[in-house]
Each structure stands twice: as structure tokens, then as C-alpha cells.
Scaffold this motif. Sequence first.
Motif: not given
Length: 189
Positions: A150-166
Motif C-alpha cells: 500500500f502506498d497512498f497519496d498524502a490525503d488518503a486515509t489508511a482505512a481504504l487499505a482495510i476495505d480493499l484488503g478485506d
Amino acid sequence: MRTPTAVMSPTIRRLAVAGSMAVLAVIVGGCSVEDTLPMPSCTEDVTASLGAQSVPTAKLVPCLDPLPEGWNVDKVRVDQDGMEVRFDSDRAGDDAAVFHYTATCDVGDAISRPSDQLGADRFEHIERITPGLRAQRYYVFDGGCIWWEFDFDADATAALAIDLGDRLQTVSRNELNESIRETFIDVEL
């Protein structure tokens, strides 16, 4: 004991159909497939079975449920070294997540976490949460490894990784092979 085809789970039945198509695709298409494939879907897709063939030692085969809103597949690569899927996000940026399926992986200094995948050990390495998540998640099992970058843009929330990973699911290779044998042909992936 064999499971009757009539009571096979829909996911396994679809993967069995995909498996037989994948055998034909590899025979006809050569050793590497890139860009033209969709993500490794759990519902109706050749990519999961091609992935199974790309890591023949792995006891588990990955697939993904439908993507969360805002995510899309940029590129899929399947070859003799495994499978790689690159994801773009309208909130986390281009190439915000990369999914790998390989025979081995180096978890480095990742920390062991409780696993949400039966038969796999889970490890996580978080480099930073803000600005923009940068992390890796690994699932290690007999003969294979599934890992996310995971390598998100500065303004993205880490919760997006949980949603995708799930969205990740795994099926045992034995169950997939048995389903293919019963449904179509007597061949193992």
C-alpha cells in the motif's frame, strides 16, 4: 470422499469452470499474460485459475470479492513467477495498492498479526500512516505467499487499505482441483 457437484459452493464451481478455461488459455496463449485480464475474481474469472498455475507449489489460491467503491484494476500480470495486480483509487491515487501472489516472500521485520485467512500466517509492516499510508501485509502458507503493498497519496486515509484488503479470499488448491476433476477434466493446477 468426493463432494457431489450439485452441492459445490458457487465460488468453487466458478473457479472450476475458470480452471478448465485457464488450461486452454495457457496452452494457446503461451507463458505470460498481462494487461488484458481482469482482477482474480471469486465469482467468475479465469484469472484466479491462471494464478493457481503460476504458483503450482501454493496450497492456497487467492481471489478477490468485488472491489470497494473508488478502486479499479490498472494492470494484471500472470506468468511463471506468480501474479501481480495493480490497483488505482480515486482517493488513494494511482498504483495505490499492489497485490502479489508468489511462491515465497520475505516478510523482513513485519510483525505477526492474527490471520483472517484460514491456513495462512499474517504479517504486517507499517512504514507510515500519515501522510499517506505506506505498508505491506503478508499471508504466508505452505508453498506460497500473498502480499499487498500500500502506498497512498498524502490525503488518503489508511482505512481504504482495510476495505480493499478485506476483499481477499482464499480457496485450498485441493478443493479447487477436486472441483475441476468432478466438473470437467482430471487435471491438477
